[in-house]
Design an enzyme around this catalytic site. Structure first.
Site, PDB file in Angstrom:
ATOM      1  CD  GLU A 293      -2.461  -1.398   2.871  1.00 27.09           C
ATOM      2  OE1 GLU A 293      -1.973  -0.547   3.751  1.00 27.09           O
ATOM      3  OE2 GLU A 293      -3.042  -2.261   3.254  1.00 27.09           O
ATOM      4  N   PRO A 294       1.848   1.496  -1.007  1.00 27.56           N
ATOM      5  CG  PRO A 294       2.810   1.327  -2.968  1.00 27.56           C
ATOM      6  CD  PRO A 294       1.882   0.557  -2.034  1.00 27.56           C
ATOM      7  N   GLY A 295       2.180   5.068  -0.554  1.00 22.96           N
ATOM      8  CA  GLY A 295       1.510   6.497  -0.996  1.00 22.96           C
ATOM      9  C   GLY A 295       2.716   7.255  -1.196  1.00 22.96           C
ATOM     10  NE  ARG A 296       6.207   9.974   3.497  1.00 20.37           N
ATOM     11  CZ  ARG A 296       5.753  10.732   4.419  1.00 20.37           C
ATOM     12  NH1 ARG A 296       5.678  12.139   4.195  1.00 20.37           N
ATOM     13  NH2 ARG A 296       5.155  10.432   5.453  1.00 20.37           N
ATOM     14  NE  ARG A 332       4.611  15.392   5.100  1.00 23.26           N
ATOM     15  CZ  ARG A 332       5.465  15.282   5.088  1.00 23.26           C
ATOM     16  NH1 ARG A 332       6.580  16.444   4.714  1.00 23.26           N
ATOM     17  NH2 ARG A 332       6.167  14.489   6.076  1.00 23.26           N
ATOM     18  CE1 TYR A 336       2.333  14.630  10.882  1.00 22.12           C
ATOM     19  CE2 TYR A 336       2.593  15.409   8.671  1.00 22.12           C
ATOM     20  CZ  TYR A 336       1.974  14.954   9.423  1.00 22.12           C
ATOM     21  OH  TYR A 336       0.599  14.212   9.178  1.00 22.12           O
ATOM     22  CB  CYS A 362      -3.791  34.828  11.950  1.00 22.59           C
ATOM     23  SG  CYS A 362      -4.182  35.931  10.530  1.00 22.59           S
ATOM     24  CD  GLU A 363      -2.892  28.867  13.890  1.00 19.07           C
ATOM     25  OE1 GLU A 363      -2.119  28.360  14.722  1.00 19.07           O
ATOM     26  OE2 GLU A 363      -3.974  28.608  13.845  1.00 19.07           O
ATOM     27  CE1 TYR A 390      -0.454  10.645   3.585  1.00 16.96           C
ATOM     28  CE2 TYR A 390       1.742  10.403   2.978  1.00 16.96           C
ATOM     29  CZ  TYR A 390       0.540   9.746   3.061  1.00 16.96           C
ATOM     30  OH  TYR A 390       0.247   8.358   3.174  1.00 16.96           O
TER      31      TYR A 390
HETATM   32  N1  LLP Z   1      -1.535   1.884   4.263  1.00 18.34           N
HETATM   33  C1  LLP Z   1      -1.935   2.436   5.657  1.00 18.34           C
HETATM   34  C2  LLP Z   1      -2.756   1.484   6.444  1.00 18.34           C
HETATM   35  C3  LLP Z   1      -1.582   3.795   5.931  1.00 18.34           C
HETATM   36  O1  LLP Z   1      -2.023   4.081   7.150  1.00 18.34           O
HETATM   37  C4  LLP Z   1      -0.743   4.495   5.415  1.00 18.34           C
HETATM   38  C5  LLP Z   1      -0.417   5.975   5.582  1.00 18.34           C
HETATM   39  C6  LLP Z   1      -0.423   4.178   4.013  1.00 18.34           C
HETATM   40  C7  LLP Z   1      -0.487   2.691   3.833  1.00 18.34           C
HETATM   41  C8  LLP Z   1       0.615   4.851   3.044  1.00 18.34           C
HETATM   42  O2  LLP Z   1       1.728   4.967   3.827  1.00 18.34           O
HETATM   43  P1  LLP Z   1       3.049   5.710   2.759  1.00 18.34           P
HETATM   44  O3  LLP Z   1       3.570   4.894   1.843  1.00 18.34           O
HETATM   45  O4  LLP Z   1       2.221   7.103   2.019  1.00 18.34           O
HETATM   46  O5  LLP Z   1       3.947   6.036   3.854  1.00 18.34           O
HETATM   47  N2  LLP Z   1       0.579  12.815   6.956  1.00 18.34           N
HETATM   48  C9  LLP Z   1       1.743  12.085   7.375  1.00 18.34           C
HETATM   49  C10 LLP Z   1       1.612  10.516   6.872  1.00 18.34           C
HETATM   50  C11 LLP Z   1       0.646   9.863   7.469  1.00 18.34           C
HETATM   51  C12 LLP Z   1       0.423   8.667   6.988  1.00 18.34           C
HETATM   52  C13 LLP Z   1      -0.591   7.761   7.220  1.00 18.34           C
HETATM   53  N3  LLP Z   1      -1.059   6.540   6.768  1.00 18.34           N
HETATM   54  C14 LLP Z   1       2.962  13.041   6.496  1.00 18.34           C
HETATM   55  O6  LLP Z   1       2.737  13.975   5.874  1.00 18.34           O
HETATM   56  O7  LLP Z   1       3.891  12.623   6.826  1.00 18.34           O
END
Ligand code: LLP
Length: 437
Positions: A293-296, A332, A336, A362-363, A390
């Site tokens: 499940e890659p996102g970033r 972000r 973080y 305004c923060e 993100y």
């Molecule tokens: N699968 C599940 C169950 C997740 O909770 C997440 C991310 C992913 C896959 C995808 O993860 P990735 O490959 O993108 O790392 N907003 C934060 C990141 C929050 C991630 C939440 N879950 C940021 O901007 O760093």
């Protein structure tokens, strides 16, 4: 994308996301389009994505998993814009979703429901019904109570819900505490030592069909070791579950692979998977279907946010560069203390200064970069790098700021994939006061 001639300037700013973002004759380009052309045409703040960068990132996973029964489910939350989802769906991806809203997006993007996995600790009955009605591929279930509710909802519909249990393997992903999810103290997953009992329990519920096992240990992980540890823990459990007479069709290793924001050197997706597949084979799970499940790592370095320098403000202790993008567009850093490289769109002769780059909100938390050395004047455009993941998906309307526009670039071609949000769009659902004070 055509090969680039060497840039004239040898002292170029560090730019994550190369070669899809690069300098040509002192100008920042996205693939074969100058950024300044896009900023002029669409205004700022503006997100610009390189489709080539997304597909190249995907190819690294596809290479790493070649020859295996594996499904890459892009994590929608990283960037849920429809055209981004369509890019991945059309390139053969499944999707990982966490809400009914994301499911609607996934379907709208043309995803096959059987290639969608539904993650998240707080699925509502309504979301479950929706997912069951469209025939979702798998629910990644995170608690015993969720098993009960899902069983009930599925039974009422006369269906069996395909489930995988998200196990919390209790390994340290060594990342920011807010994005670490695989430790005992996190709200995510079913504790490793309770998982076998939960599997037995799930197998006894007629509304459920156990199909897999799942974990996700965190995000922006920059080493292979936590993945290998998690894999060992999950395979121990998978062995025990199957020994208990509960067959598992797939193993889902979640997402989490990090990217280069500030010189981090995470393993490439193909290198990571070479290591993980070796371990999988050694442990006799080489034939098992895999999901990830890659996102970033698919979108993060495929995006820039272009912003205009509005004011230079010289204080006693600090110099501020006030720009037109803010924490509502790029949350972000505020959330973080995350680092995003900030580079000029046009390299030109300017006095150099050290600035805190801040937005108009305004923060005091509304900063995009601290102590950045920049050669900049008001009216210049800057690019906030690594803004594909993100950022837009976490954007808000705070301070009644409209969401930015988004464009997608493929070679020389450009498409506006999201119009800039107007104030009318923002108050469309609001109602003026009827109850007179
Ligand atoms: N699968 C599940 C169950 C997740 O909770 C997440 C991310 C992913 C896959 C995808 O993860 P990735 O490959 O993108 O790392 N907003 C934060 C990141 C929050 C991630 C939440 N879950 C940021 O901007 O760093």
């Amino acid at each position: 994308m055509t090969p680039q001639p060497a840039a004239a300037n040898t002292d170029l700013p560090r730019l994550p996301g190369q070669p899809f973002f690069h300098y040509r004759n002192q100008e920042l380009w996205v693939e074969d389009v100058p950024v300044s052309t896009l900023a002029r045409a669409h205004g700022t703040p503006l997100f610009i994505y390189s489709q080539g960068a997304m597909l190249a990132a995907l190819r690294a996973y596809q290479r790493g998993l070649a020859g295996r029964r594996a499904l890459i489910c892009y994590a929608v939350k990283a960037n849920s814009s429809l055209a981004v989802l369509q890019t991945f769906v059309q390139a053969g991806c499944g999707l990982d979703i966490v809400s009914g809203g994301e499911l609607s997006r996934a379907l709208r993007a043309g995803a096959d429901p059987r290639r969608i996995v539904f993650s998240g600790v707080g699925k509502t009955r309504q979301d479950m019904r929706f997912a069951l009605e469209v025939g979702i591929g798998c629910f990644n279930v995170e608690s015993r109570q969720e098993l009960d509710v899902l069983h009930e909802v599925a039974s009422t519909l006369g269906k069996r819900a395909p489930v995988s249990l998200r196990v919390n393997p209790d390994v340290d992903a060594r990342t920011h505490p807010y994005i670490s999810t695989g430790l005992k103290g996190n709200k995510f997953g079913i504790a490793h030592d309770q998982a076998l009992a939960a599997y037995r329990y799930a197998a006894g519920l007629s509304g459920l069909e156990v199909v897999g096992i799942d974990c996700h240990i965190g995000s922006q992980i920059t080493e292979a070791a936590p993945y290998l540890d998690a894999m060992d823990r999950i395979l121990d459990l998978a062995t025990a579950v199957e020994a208990a007479g509960i067959p598992l069709k797939h193993i889902d290793f979640g997402g989490g692979l990090g990217i280069d924001y500030q010189g981090e050197t995470p393993p490439s997706a193909d290198d990571l998977w070479a290591q993980l597949l070796r371990r999988l084979d050694e442990r006799g799970f080489g034939d098992k279907a895999l999901m990830i499940e890659p996102g970033r790592s698919l979108v993060g370095n495929a995006g820039l946010c272009i912003t205009e320098a509005l004011y230079l403000k010289h204080g006693d202790q600090k110099h501020f560069l006030i720009v037109d993008a803010a924490m509502n567009d790029l949350p972000r850093p505020a959330m973080y203390e995350a680092y995003h490289a900030i580079v000029p769109v046009t390299l030109q002769e300017r006095p150099t200064g050290v600035f805190d780059v801040v937005g108009p909100v305004c923060e005091s938390g509304d900063w995009l970069g601290r102590d950045r050395t920049l050669a900049v004047a008001t009216g210049d455009w800057l690019a906030v790098c690594s803004a594909g993941a993100y950022c837009m998906s976490m954007s808000s309307n705070y301070n009644t700021r409209g969401r930015a526009a988004e464009v997608l670039v493929a070679g020389e071609r450009v498409q506006l994939i999201r119009e800039r949000e107007t104030v009318d769009d923002q108050w469309r659902l609001e109602r003026p006061l009827d109850l007179k004070p």
